[in-house]
Enzyme design. Structure first.
Site, PDB file in Angstrom:
ATOM      1  N   PHE A  82       0.799  -1.225   0.000  1.00  0.00           N
ATOM      2  CA  PHE A  82       0.000   0.000   0.000  1.00  0.00           C
ATOM      3  C   PHE A  82       0.832   1.275   0.000  1.00  0.00           C
ATOM      4  CE2 PHE A  82      -2.824  -3.134   2.104  1.00  0.00           C
ATOM      5  CZ  PHE A  82      -3.745  -3.217   1.074  1.00  0.00           C
ATOM      6  N   VAL A 130       7.415   3.457   2.864  1.00  0.00           N
ATOM      7  CA  VAL A 130       7.672   3.919   4.229  1.00  0.00           C
ATOM      8  C   VAL A 130       8.979   4.705   4.228  1.00  0.00           C
ATOM      9  CG1 VAL A 130       8.069   3.225   6.617  1.00  0.00           C
ATOM     10  CG2 VAL A 130       6.453   1.944   5.219  1.00  0.00           C
ATOM     11  N   ASP A 137      -3.477  -9.798   9.468  1.00  0.00           N
ATOM     12  CA  ASP A 137      -2.299  -9.864   8.591  1.00  0.00           C
ATOM     13  C   ASP A 137      -1.027 -10.001   9.435  1.00  0.00           C
ATOM     14  OD1 ASP A 137      -0.998  -9.992   6.177  1.00  0.00           O
ATOM     15  OD2 ASP A 137      -0.955  -7.830   5.832  1.00  0.00           O
TER      16      ASP A 137
HETATM   17  N1  LIG Z   1       7.531   2.379  11.893  1.00  0.00           N
HETATM   18  C1  LIG Z   1       8.531   1.856  11.175  1.00  0.00           C
HETATM   19  N2  LIG Z   1       9.814   2.023  11.585  1.00  0.00           N
HETATM   20  C2  LIG Z   1      10.823   1.492  10.856  1.00  0.00           C
HETATM   21  N3  LIG Z   1      10.666   0.792   9.725  1.00  0.00           N
HETATM   22  C3  LIG Z   1       9.427   0.574   9.270  1.00  0.00           C
HETATM   23  C4  LIG Z   1       8.284   1.108   9.964  1.00  0.00           C
HETATM   24  N4  LIG Z   1       7.182   0.728   9.296  1.00  0.00           N
HETATM   25  C5  LIG Z   1       7.607   0.012   8.227  1.00  0.00           C
HETATM   26  N5  LIG Z   1       8.944  -0.084   8.205  1.00  0.00           N
HETATM   27  C6  LIG Z   1       9.756  -0.775   7.197  1.00  0.00           C
HETATM   28  O1  LIG Z   1       9.158  -0.584   5.935  1.00  0.00           O
HETATM   29  C7  LIG Z   1       8.865  -1.817   5.318  1.00  0.00           C
HETATM   30  C8  LIG Z   1       7.621  -1.700   4.479  1.00  0.00           C
HETATM   31  O2  LIG Z   1       6.501  -1.670   5.318  1.00  0.00           O
HETATM   32  P1  LIG Z   1       5.046  -1.936   4.746  1.00  0.00           P
HETATM   33  O3  LIG Z   1       4.159  -2.199   5.888  1.00  0.00           O
HETATM   34  O4  LIG Z   1       4.668  -0.827   3.826  1.00  0.00           O
HETATM   35  O5  LIG Z   1       5.207  -3.219   3.843  1.00  0.00           O
HETATM   36  P2  LIG Z   1       5.452  -4.749   4.237  1.00  0.00           P
HETATM   37  O6  LIG Z   1       4.988  -4.994   5.642  1.00  0.00           O
HETATM   38  O7  LIG Z   1       6.848  -5.112   3.946  1.00  0.00           O
HETATM   39  O8  LIG Z   1       4.477  -5.496   3.263  1.00  0.00           O
HETATM   40  P3  LIG Z   1       2.876  -5.456   3.274  1.00  0.00           P
HETATM   41  O9  LIG Z   1       2.484  -4.417   2.306  1.00  0.00           O
HETATM   42  O10 LIG Z   1       2.503  -6.824   2.842  1.00  0.00           O
HETATM   43  O11 LIG Z   1       2.422  -5.151   4.654  1.00  0.00           O
HETATM   44  C9  LIG Z   1       8.792  -2.831   6.472  1.00  0.00           C
HETATM   45  O12 LIG Z   1       9.063  -4.132   6.045  1.00  0.00           O
HETATM   46  C10 LIG Z   1       9.832  -2.289   7.433  1.00  0.00           C
HETATM   47  O13 LIG Z   1      11.117  -2.758   7.072  1.00  0.00           O
END
Ligand SMILES: Nc1ncnc2c1ncn2[C@@H]1O[C@H](COP(=O)(O)OP(=O)(O)OP(=O)(O)O)[C@@H](O)[C@H]1O
Ligand SMILES: [Mg+2]
Length: 445
Positions: A158, A161, A275
């Site tokens: 989505f 980050v 999830d």
């Molecule tokens: N609050 C945070 N602090 C530090 N790193 C973060 C934070 N939130 C996300 N990340 C990093 O960014 C990445 C991407 O997060 P995101 O939730 O967008 O995707 P994902 O979990 O990898 O996949 P999905 O879209 O299936 O949830 C994470 O895997 C993590 O490494």
């Protein structure tokens, strides 16, 4: 406020408790201008940002103008230099130290939130003194608009980050595209559930939707955890038995809080995550976890016995889906079904953690659950065949029997993975069992 060169006006009403807990009436020269007023409909006024003085063309300047043009900047520079030295001695961040002023007395500098506290304390205060669900919207928006975005840290389904800075503090900014507005809205809504805040759930700070003229940027601001996700952490690090217990206990503490209904006016509904996976769990500096990505979560209204959004059960990540989701036999009328599906996924996360423990010098490399049974991007059908038809589960190695904590973890996993979801352990039960391991490991000594 001035956003990407465009003037934007926000009018808002703030309740008295919020007003007492926060101070807003401040302006930042040329970037924001704020007016607060206190009678009905008094915000029916037109505000304009101060326009920059138009300077005459240098061709028409006489000696007097030239002297002014040279001396004024020199004087201003000297004053700025002196102020900078004073500021260096006094403080680093203008938001933190300035004394609280009464709301009737607007300030002239660029601060907005003025409690002399860090972001964390500020949010903590609001959760206990205000509605218990987060910062007022105007404060959220102002925080979001004063963040300096610094580096891309990850990409998901989505959006992206980013790590950003707010007033010297690191924050995480998840940027959704306007196409995913519903996901942005839902995630912000869930994070702002009354009484959701918990040390093992990612700390939400702000949501903001910013129109840059061409499209709308949707931001979710949260605490930043530099170690990244549990997936990142386990891929990089092997862990000790004590480390495993600490990670496992913190994850289940977060999940038990999410699942638990708290009754009362300041209560919280039961929430199922839907999830749970190692990429949606973050690792904090102290090697404990915070559950993130609440965008797919569902809330339970126990009075009406209803779930707050229409159900599409197949929404999580295929690899982590419980058997009853894969074969579509889940009973979505019962809220407990969603909690039980979370528990199955949690068992897989525990397996990922336990494999990275050193037992007699042997450490398995990091692997995703079912790495040896399906491809790197399995379809629903691939997963259904393995999990429902062949009834396979990740392998629990024999060497885990030689260590009490790993033996217990192995047993918990098995009891999370039952095909019959009603036979699975509850979050509270798992939390109790792992708390005992934690006490036995005697972390305090
Ligand atoms: N609050 C945070 N602090 C530090 N790193 C973060 C934070 N939130 C996300 N990340 C990093 O960014 C990445 C991407 O997060 P995101 O939730 O967008 O995707 P994902 O979990 O990898 O996949 P999905 O879209 O299936 O949830 C994470 O895997 C993590 O490494
Ligand atoms: Mg995620």
């Amino acid at each position: 406020m001035l956003t990407n060169g465009k003037e934007e006006v926000i009018k808002s009403c703030i309740s008295l408790p919020e007003l007492n807990a926060q101070v807003f009436c401040r302006s930042s020269n040329n970037i924001t201008r704020t007016e607060c007023c206190f009678s009905d409909f008094c915000n029916n006024i037109t505000l304009q940002l101060p326009t920059a003085a138009v300077s005459p063309s240098p061709a028409h300047w006489g000696p007097v103008e030239l002297t002014v043009v040279v001396t004024v900047p020199v004087c201003l520079l000297s004053i700025a230099f002196t102020l900078a030295i004073c500021a260096w001695h006094g403080r680093q961040c203008p938001y933190r130290k300035s004394k609280r002023q009464s709301i009737e007395e607007p300030l002239s500098d660029g601060s907005l939130v003025n409690t002399g506290k860090s972001l964390k304390d500020l949010i903590c205060d609001m959760s206990t003194s205000g509605s218990g669900s987060g910062l007022p919207l105007l404060v959220q928006r102002t925080i979001a608009r004063t963040i300096i975005v610094q580096e891309l840290v990850g990409k998901g389904r989505f959006g992206e980050v980013w790590r950003g800075k707010w007033c010297g503090e690191d924050v995480a900014v998840k940027i959704f595209s306007s196409r995913d507005e519903r996901s942005w809205f839902r995630e912000a809504e869930i994070y702002q559930t009354v009484m959701l805040r918990h040390e093992n759930i990612l700390g939400f700070i702000a949501a903001d939707n910013k129109d840059n003229g061409t499209w709308t940027q949707l931001w979710l601001v949260s605490e930043y955890h530099e170690q990244g996700s549990l997936f990142d952490y386990l891929s990089r690090n092997a862990i000790t038995i004590d480390g495993m217990i600490k990670l496992a206990l913190s994850v289940i503490s977060g999940l038990a809080h999410l699942h638990m209904e708290i009754v009362g006016t300041q209560g919280k509904p039961a929430i199922a995550h839907r999830d749970i996976k190692s990429k949606n769990i973050l690792v904090k500096k102290n090697e404990t976890c915070a559950i993130a990505d609440l965008g797919l979560a569902v809330k339970h209204d126990s009075v009406l016995n209803t779930i707050d959004i229409p159900q599409n059960p197949r929404v999580g990540t295929k690899r982590y889906m419980a058997p009853e989701i894969l074969d579509d036999t889940i009973n979505t009328e019962i809220f407990e079904s969603f909690k039980r599906a979370d528990i199955y996924s949690l068992g897989l996360v525990y397996w990922e953690i336990a494999r990275r423990c050193s037992v007699g010098g042997i450490i398995d490399e990091y692997q995703l659950p079912y790495f040896d049974m399906v491809s790197s991007d399995p379809s629903l059908e691939d997963m259904r065949r393995v999990v429902c038809e062949q009834k396979l589960r990740p392998n629990i190695p024999n060497q885990w029997q030689s260590c009490e904590a790993l033996r217990v973890m192995g047993r918990i996993m098995r009891e999370c993975w039952y095909t019959n979801s009603t036979a699975r352990l509850t979050a509270l039960r798992i939390k109790k069992t792992i708390s005992q391991l934690y006490i036995a490991a005697d972390f305090k000594s």
